[in-house]
Design a protein around this motif. Structure first.
Motif, mmCIF file in Angstrom:
data_model
loop_
_atom_site.group_PDB
_atom_site.id
_atom_site.type_symbol
_atom_site.label_atom_id
_atom_site.label_comp_id
_atom_site.label_asym_id
_atom_site.label_seq_id
_atom_site.Cartn_x
_atom_site.Cartn_y
_atom_site.Cartn_z
ATOM 1 N N ASP A 49 -2.087 77.486 -15.414
ATOM 2 C CA ASP A 49 -1.091 77.843 -14.405
ATOM 3 C C ASP A 49 -1.556 79.042 -13.573
ATOM 4 O O ASP A 49 -1.364 79.092 -12.355
ATOM 5 C CB ASP A 49 0.252 78.150 -15.060
ATOM 6 C CG ASP A 49 0.911 76.910 -15.643
ATOM 7 O OD1 ASP A 49 0.487 75.786 -15.287
ATOM 8 O OD2 ASP A 49 1.842 77.067 -16.459
ATOM 9 N N ALA A 50 -2.158 80.024 -14.234
ATOM 10 C CA ALA A 50 -2.644 81.209 -13.529
ATOM 11 C C ALA A 50 -3.756 80.840 -12.559
ATOM 12 O O ALA A 50 -3.812 81.340 -11.434
ATOM 13 C CB ALA A 50 -3.130 82.257 -14.528
ATOM 14 N N ALA A 51 -4.654 79.961 -12.987
ATOM 15 C CA ALA A 51 -5.746 79.543 -12.111
ATOM 16 C C ALA A 51 -5.209 78.785 -10.899
ATOM 17 O O ALA A 51 -5.663 78.984 -9.770
ATOM 18 C CB ALA A 51 -6.733 78.676 -12.875
ATOM 19 N N THR A 52 -4.232 77.929 -11.125
ATOM 20 C CA THR A 52 -3.626 77.168 -10.025
ATOM 21 C C THR A 52 -2.924 78.114 -9.060
ATOM 22 O O THR A 52 -3.088 78.014 -7.844
ATOM 23 C CB THR A 52 -2.621 76.126 -10.572
ATOM 24 O OG1 THR A 52 -3.315 75.266 -11.480
ATOM 25 C CG2 THR A 52 -2.013 75.322 -9.449
ATOM 26 N N THR A 53 -2.158 79.048 -9.601
ATOM 27 C CA THR A 53 -1.431 80.002 -8.766
ATOM 28 C C THR A 53 -2.406 80.884 -7.986
ATOM 29 O O THR A 53 -2.201 81.142 -6.796
ATOM 30 C CB THR A 53 -0.512 80.876 -9.633
ATOM 31 O OG1 THR A 53 0.380 80.028 -10.358
ATOM 32 C CG2 THR A 53 0.302 81.837 -8.794
ATOM 33 N N ALA A 54 -3.472 81.319 -8.649
ATOM 34 C CA ALA A 54 -4.454 82.169 -7.975
ATOM 35 C C ALA A 54 -5.147 81.426 -6.840
ATOM 36 O O ALA A 54 -5.351 81.984 -5.757
ATOM 37 C CB ALA A 54 -5.487 82.680 -8.975
ATOM 38 N N SER A 55 -5.496 80.172 -7.068
ATOM 39 C CA SER A 55 -6.168 79.424 -6.002
ATOM 40 C C SER A 55 -5.216 79.150 -4.841
ATOM 41 O O SER A 55 -5.617 79.202 -3.675
ATOM 42 C CB SER A 55 -6.762 78.126 -6.534
ATOM 43 O OG SER A 55 -5.751 77.261 -6.997
ATOM 44 N N HIS A 106 -2.708 81.106 -3.999
ATOM 45 C CA HIS A 106 -2.537 82.403 -3.336
ATOM 46 C C HIS A 106 -3.761 82.715 -2.474
ATOM 47 O O HIS A 106 -3.627 83.201 -1.349
ATOM 48 C CB HIS A 106 -2.321 83.505 -4.377
ATOM 49 C CG HIS A 106 -2.136 84.857 -3.787
ATOM 50 N ND1 HIS A 106 -1.025 85.199 -3.052
ATOM 51 C CD2 HIS A 106 -2.935 85.950 -3.809
ATOM 52 C CE1 HIS A 106 -1.144 86.449 -2.647
ATOM 53 N NE2 HIS A 106 -2.309 86.933 -3.101
ATOM 54 N N ALA A 107 -4.950 82.440 -2.985
ATOM 55 C CA ALA A 107 -6.176 82.686 -2.222
ATOM 56 C C ALA A 107 -6.196 81.838 -0.957
ATOM 57 O O ALA A 107 -6.614 82.310 0.113
ATOM 58 C CB ALA A 107 -7.402 82.397 -3.081
ATOM 59 N N ALA A 108 -5.746 80.608 -1.050
ATOM 60 C CA ALA A 108 -5.709 79.738 0.131
ATOM 61 C C ALA A 108 -4.734 80.291 1.165
ATOM 62 O O ALA A 108 -5.030 80.300 2.366
ATOM 63 C CB ALA A 108 -5.319 78.323 -0.266
ATOM 64 N N LYS A 109 -3.576 80.778 0.702
ATOM 65 C CA LYS A 109 -2.598 81.352 1.628
ATOM 66 C C LYS A 109 -3.138 82.618 2.278
ATOM 67 O O LYS A 109 -2.951 82.842 3.479
ATOM 68 C CB LYS A 109 -1.296 81.653 0.896
ATOM 69 C CG LYS A 109 -0.500 80.429 0.541
ATOM 70 C CD LYS A 109 0.770 80.791 -0.198
ATOM 71 C CE LYS A 109 1.523 79.552 -0.653
ATOM 72 N NZ LYS A 109 2.717 79.902 -1.447
ATOM 73 N N LYS A 117 -6.285 83.407 2.765
ATOM 74 C CA LYS A 117 -7.351 83.020 3.687
ATOM 75 C C LYS A 117 -6.756 82.487 4.987
ATOM 76 O O LYS A 117 -7.230 82.807 6.076
ATOM 77 C CB LYS A 117 -8.240 81.967 3.038
ATOM 78 C CG LYS A 117 -9.437 81.596 3.859
ATOM 79 C CD LYS A 117 -10.317 80.604 3.124
ATOM 80 C CE LYS A 117 -11.509 80.201 3.962
ATOM 81 N NZ LYS A 117 -12.345 79.224 3.291
ATOM 82 N N GLU A 118 -5.712 81.681 4.874
ATOM 83 C CA GLU A 118 -5.070 81.123 6.062
ATOM 84 C C GLU A 118 -4.434 82.217 6.911
ATOM 85 O O GLU A 118 -4.596 82.247 8.125
ATOM 86 C CB GLU A 118 -4.007 80.107 5.647
ATOM 87 C CG GLU A 118 -3.313 79.441 6.815
ATOM 88 C CD GLU A 118 -2.276 78.435 6.345
ATOM 89 O OE1 GLU A 118 -1.237 78.348 7.001
ATOM 90 O OE2 GLU A 118 -2.521 77.761 5.340
ATOM 91 N N SER A 119 -3.718 83.151 6.271
ATOM 92 C CA SER A 119 -3.079 84.217 7.037
ATOM 93 C C SER A 119 -4.111 85.155 7.641
ATOM 94 O O SER A 119 -3.927 85.656 8.745
ATOM 95 C CB SER A 119 -2.091 84.992 6.173
ATOM 96 O OG SER A 119 -2.771 85.745 5.192
ATOM 97 N N ALA A 120 -5.226 85.401 6.938
ATOM 98 C CA ALA A 120 -6.289 86.235 7.495
ATOM 99 C C ALA A 120 -6.913 85.558 8.704
ATOM 100 O O ALA A 120 -7.234 86.203 9.700
ATOM 101 C CB ALA A 120 -7.346 86.519 6.435
ATOM 102 N N SER A 121 -7.074 84.252 8.628
ATOM 103 C CA SER A 121 -7.628 83.506 9.754
ATOM 104 C C SER A 121 -6.698 83.591 10.957
ATOM 105 O O SER A 121 -7.142 83.801 12.080
ATOM 106 C CB SER A 121 -7.839 82.053 9.345
ATOM 107 O OG SER A 121 -8.110 81.260 10.464
ATOM 108 N N GLU A 122 -5.404 83.444 10.713
ATOM 109 C CA GLU A 122 -4.432 83.511 11.797
ATOM 110 C C GLU A 122 -4.375 84.905 12.388
ATOM 111 O O GLU A 122 -4.309 85.065 13.608
ATOM 112 C CB GLU A 122 -3.056 83.084 11.297
ATOM 113 C CG GLU A 122 -2.937 81.610 11.001
ATOM 114 C CD GLU A 122 -1.607 81.247 10.370
ATOM 115 O OE1 GLU A 122 -0.758 82.133 10.209
ATOM 116 O OE2 GLU A 122 -1.432 80.065 10.036
ATOM 117 N N SER A 123 -4.385 85.943 11.549
ATOM 118 C CA SER A 123 -4.303 87.294 12.072
ATOM 119 C C SER A 123 -5.579 87.662 12.809
ATOM 120 O O SER A 123 -5.542 88.383 13.800
ATOM 121 C CB SER A 123 -4.021 88.290 10.950
ATOM 122 O OG SER A 123 -5.133 88.388 10.076
#
Length: 103
Positions: free
Chosen positions: A26-32, A34-37, A39-45
């Protein structure tokens, strides 16, 4: 011995290990996720910041160019037209245009 391993009762230690494994999964799934989110927000900003910077450079360049040209034309029009300096400017301008056309 015909019974399978699924029929064996699980011990407390096995239950704890399964719980830890599930928590890690569950932690690995949540971390991945979160990392995707992130990365997406960093790309948008980054895109938004680049757009803002581009807009500021364009506006600044436009204002600077307009201000320089307008000020130059204003000063040139406010000077008396029939004097040696203005005749020199006109002759120099014509010579520069002639060189551009010839070259």
């Amino acid at each position: 011995m015909a019974t399978g391993t699924a029929a064996q009762p699980t011990t407390g230690e096995e239950v704890a290990m399964q719980a830890v494994a599930a928590a890690m999964r569950d932690a690995a799934t949540t971390a991945s996720e979160h990392a995707a989110k992130v990365k997406e927000s960093a790309s948008e900003s980054g895109s938004t910041a680049l757009e803002s910077m581009s807009r500021m450079v364009y506006t600044g360049s436009y204002v600077l160019a307009y201000g320089v040209v307008y000020a130059t034309v204003f000063v040139a029009r406010s000077l008396p037209q029939e004097n040696p300096i203005m005749r020199g400017f006109r002759d120099g301008g014509r010579a520069a245009v002639g060189e551009l056309d010839a070259g």
